[in-house]
Design an enzyme around this catalytic site. Structure first.
Site, PDB file in Angstrom:
ATOM      1  N   LYS A  89       0.851  -1.296  -0.057  1.00 37.04           N
ATOM      2  CA  LYS A  89       0.030  -0.216  -0.150  1.00 37.04           C
ATOM      3  C   LYS A  89       0.848   1.253  -0.077  1.00 37.04           C
ATOM      4  O   LYS A  89       1.932   1.257   0.611  1.00 37.04           O
ATOM      5  CB  LYS A  89      -0.851   0.123   1.172  1.00 37.04           C
ATOM      6  CG  LYS A  89      -2.078  -1.044   1.269  1.00 37.04           C
ATOM      7  CD  LYS A  89      -2.793  -0.845   2.369  1.00 37.04           C
ATOM      8  CE  LYS A  89      -3.764  -2.044   2.763  1.00 37.04           C
ATOM      9  NZ  LYS A  89      -4.852  -2.064   1.966  1.00 37.04           N
ATOM     10  N   GLY A 161     -10.318  -2.752   9.003  1.00 38.11           N
ATOM     11  CA  GLY A 161     -10.174  -2.892  10.376  1.00 38.11           C
ATOM     12  C   GLY A 161     -11.178  -2.916  11.423  1.00 38.11           C
ATOM     13  O   GLY A 161     -10.992  -3.205  12.435  1.00 38.11           O
ATOM     14  N   ARG A 173     -23.733  -2.341  -3.218  1.00 42.46           N
ATOM     15  CA  ARG A 173     -25.229  -2.327  -3.631  1.00 42.46           C
ATOM     16  C   ARG A 173     -25.312  -0.787  -4.447  1.00 42.46           C
ATOM     17  O   ARG A 173     -25.967  -0.530  -5.493  1.00 42.46           O
ATOM     18  CB  ARG A 173     -26.193  -1.868  -2.366  1.00 42.46           C
ATOM     19  CG  ARG A 173     -26.335  -3.434  -1.790  1.00 42.46           C
ATOM     20  CD  ARG A 173     -27.698  -3.513  -1.040  1.00 42.46           C
ATOM     21  NE  ARG A 173     -27.841  -4.639  -0.590  1.00 42.46           N
ATOM     22  CZ  ARG A 173     -28.270  -5.881  -0.980  1.00 42.46           C
ATOM     23  NH1 ARG A 173     -28.935  -5.718  -2.007  1.00 42.46           N
ATOM     24  NH2 ARG A 173     -28.715  -6.954  -0.409  1.00 42.46           N
ATOM     25  N   SER A 244      -7.749  -7.754   8.427  1.00 42.01           N
ATOM     26  CA  SER A 244      -7.608  -8.088   9.635  1.00 42.01           C
ATOM     27  C   SER A 244      -8.346  -9.361  10.081  1.00 42.01           C
ATOM     28  O   SER A 244      -7.719 -10.183  10.836  1.00 42.01           O
ATOM     29  CB  SER A 244      -8.121  -6.951  10.665  1.00 42.01           C
ATOM     30  OG  SER A 244      -8.008  -5.738  10.203  1.00 42.01           O
TER      31      SER A 244
END
Lengths: 302, 199
Positions: A89, A161, A173, A244
């Site tokens: 990242k 997280g 959606r 996580s």
């Protein structure tokens, strides 16, 4: 026939190679890892790739302060430990970090809201890089802006997280509703929509025609169980990122295997039942309603 | 004609589309079907193992029972095309990277493979590749973290090389390429495979 021995290389880092790499991830699970040992557990469980981090999102969230790119030495150790692709990242807009990661040779860069944004005005100009990028989005406008900037893959932002799938569901959606709306528009309407989204008309037209995002679309942010993954796969995403959810569970190897199988057999409740039984304790998780607006990572970088 | 695409992970829909385009070109009536379980291989005239992550595909082939079923059909002469990760799965031997992950190999072709032979994604490339079996016109080949064949023996025959590495091999009814014919509009490789399935 005389055969030439040296064919000419056409190109590196083309759009086809970048989007093609993302296509190879389809149907798979990409797992967050923080060290070589975790990366090997992920690879053995059948992960298609790993995301190399210094800390997983729930710990980043807890630690506060400025969250930056991982130490390249940490990423490199993970690259040396596994044969599957390794992603890393960079901060939103931080082309300097992106250049470091490209020089290191990571297979894909995630320009991520989980880290502290570096530029409030611009995202990284991803078309300048040979390495493909994945970016987060909450709706179609964000997704198309990132593709316009050169992203080869899109993922929902969810709320990283938290171990809570509710935000990712909202983003899936909304995006699908907006694609359906786009597909119903005539030429003038498409032009207006492209303007509203601040993207090229061509990209809006392509999306309307395909009736899906023109790049691979994964779910990320809040997946903590096999059933979470199966549900979002049924919603139409191409695969999942699990942050996580795996290494905050009490038995990461088992949780990882179960999520891989659930992602493949997302439409088979029998398999889902089998892999869901006696699962290790999932991460504790956070109710989104208890987060203050400024604690939500998803609002970063629109 | 019915072609089964092993649909566990990776570029499955792209192979479905490329196969159906190739059928149309050849005027073959038929369909390409998504195969997730052994029972779905019933009545297929050929099987494609697509690109994706070979460790993931190999492991899922084991848990689903597709591993044994594909192996049995191939041994009985059913044509199989493996692309990229599919090439690795078809091989008899893998390099240190392949062995380290303990990924299951079908061991059908007399070839040894090197995983990520050209490097990481940054080194992925597109090239106009000469494949004499497909005609004089070079084939626009997309290599993504591609493997290569280090050695062929027995009945395996090299169909194409690039930079001294073997990237396309045929052994009787088995065909394996290191690149991604499903990512380009050129359907000649799929047509070649479909003609193998017609015999």
């Amino acid at each position: 026939m005389q055969r030439r021995t040296e064919e000419k290389i056409v190109a590196f880092g083309t759009e086809r190679l970048k989007r093609g790499f993302a296509k190879m991830q389809k149907g798979g699970v990409i797992m967050d890892v923080t060290n070589p040992e975790q990366a090997i557990i992920a690879e053995e469980a059948g992960a298609v790739a790993v995301m190399a981090l210094q800390a997983i999102p729930s710990d980043i969230r807890a630690a506060g302060g400025v969250a930056r790119m991982a130490d390249p030495a940490v990423v490199e150790a993970i690259m040396n430990a596994v044969t599957i692709p390794v992603m890393a990242k960079c901060r939103i807009g931080h082309f300097g970090e992106a250049q470091v990661l490209e020089a290191l040779g990571v297979d894909m860069i995630d320009e991520s809201e989980v880290l502290t944004p570096a530029d409030e005005e611009f995202h990284v100009d991803k078309s300048k890089f040979k390495v493909p990028f994945v970016c987060g989005s909450r709706d179609l406008g964000e997704a198309l802006r990132r593709i316009n900037e050169g992203a080869a893959m899109i993922r929902t932002k969810g709320e990283a997280g938290t171990g809570n799938i509710v935000e990712a569901m909202k983003h899936i959606r909304l995006t699908e509703r907006q694609i359906a709306e786009l597909a119903g528009l005539k030429h003038d309407g498409l032009g207006a929509k492209a303007q509203e989204y601040r993207v090229s008309v061509g990209l809006a037209e392509e999306t309307a025609k395909l009736q899906r995002l023109p790049v691979v679309w994964f779910c990320a942010g809040g997946i903590a169980t096999p059933a979470d993954s199966a549900m979002v796969m049924q919603m139409g995403v191409d695969g999942v990122f699990v942050g996580s959810g795996i290494f905050k569970s009490s038995d990461p190897a088992r949780m990882a295997r179960a999520i891989v199988e659930a992602t493949r057999y997302y439409d088979d409740p029998g398999v889902l039942l089998e892999v869901s039984k006696d699962l290790p304790q999932a991460m504790r998780g956070i109710d989104i309603k208890t987060l203050k607006a400024e604690e939500k990572l998803q609002a970063r970088g629109v | 004609m019915k072609i089964g695409i092993v649909g566990l992970q990776g570029a499955v829909s792209e192979h479905l589309e490329a196969t159906e385009r190739a059928m149309q070109k050849l005027g073959i009536k038929g369909e390409a079907v998504w195969v997730g379980r052994p029972v779905q291989l019933e009545g297929v005239d050929g099987i494609i193992i697509p690109g994706g992550e070979s460790t993931t595909i190999g492991k899922l082939m084991r848990t689903t029972g597709l591993f044994e079923q594909v192996k049995q059909l191939a041994t009985g002469g059913k044509p199989i095309l493996g692309t990229c990760a599919g090439l690795i799965v078809l091989a008899k031997r893998g390099d240190e990277q392949v062995m380290r992950t303990r990924q299951p190999l079908l061991g059908l072709m007399d070839i040894s493979v090197i995983r990520n032979a050209f490097g990481r994604q940054r080194e992925s490339f597109e090239v106009n590749l000469e494949i004499p079996a497909l005609g004089e016109e070079p084939f626009s080949a997309v290599f993504i973290r591609a493997p290569a064949v280090e050695e062929v023996w027995g009945d395996a025959k090299t169909l194409a090389e690039f930079q001294g590495k073997i990237v396309a091999v045929q052994q009787g009814s088995l065909l394996a390429v290191a690149f991604h014919p499903e990512l380009t509009p050129d359907t000649r490789l799929h047509e070649y495979f479909l003609r193998m399935c017609q015999r």
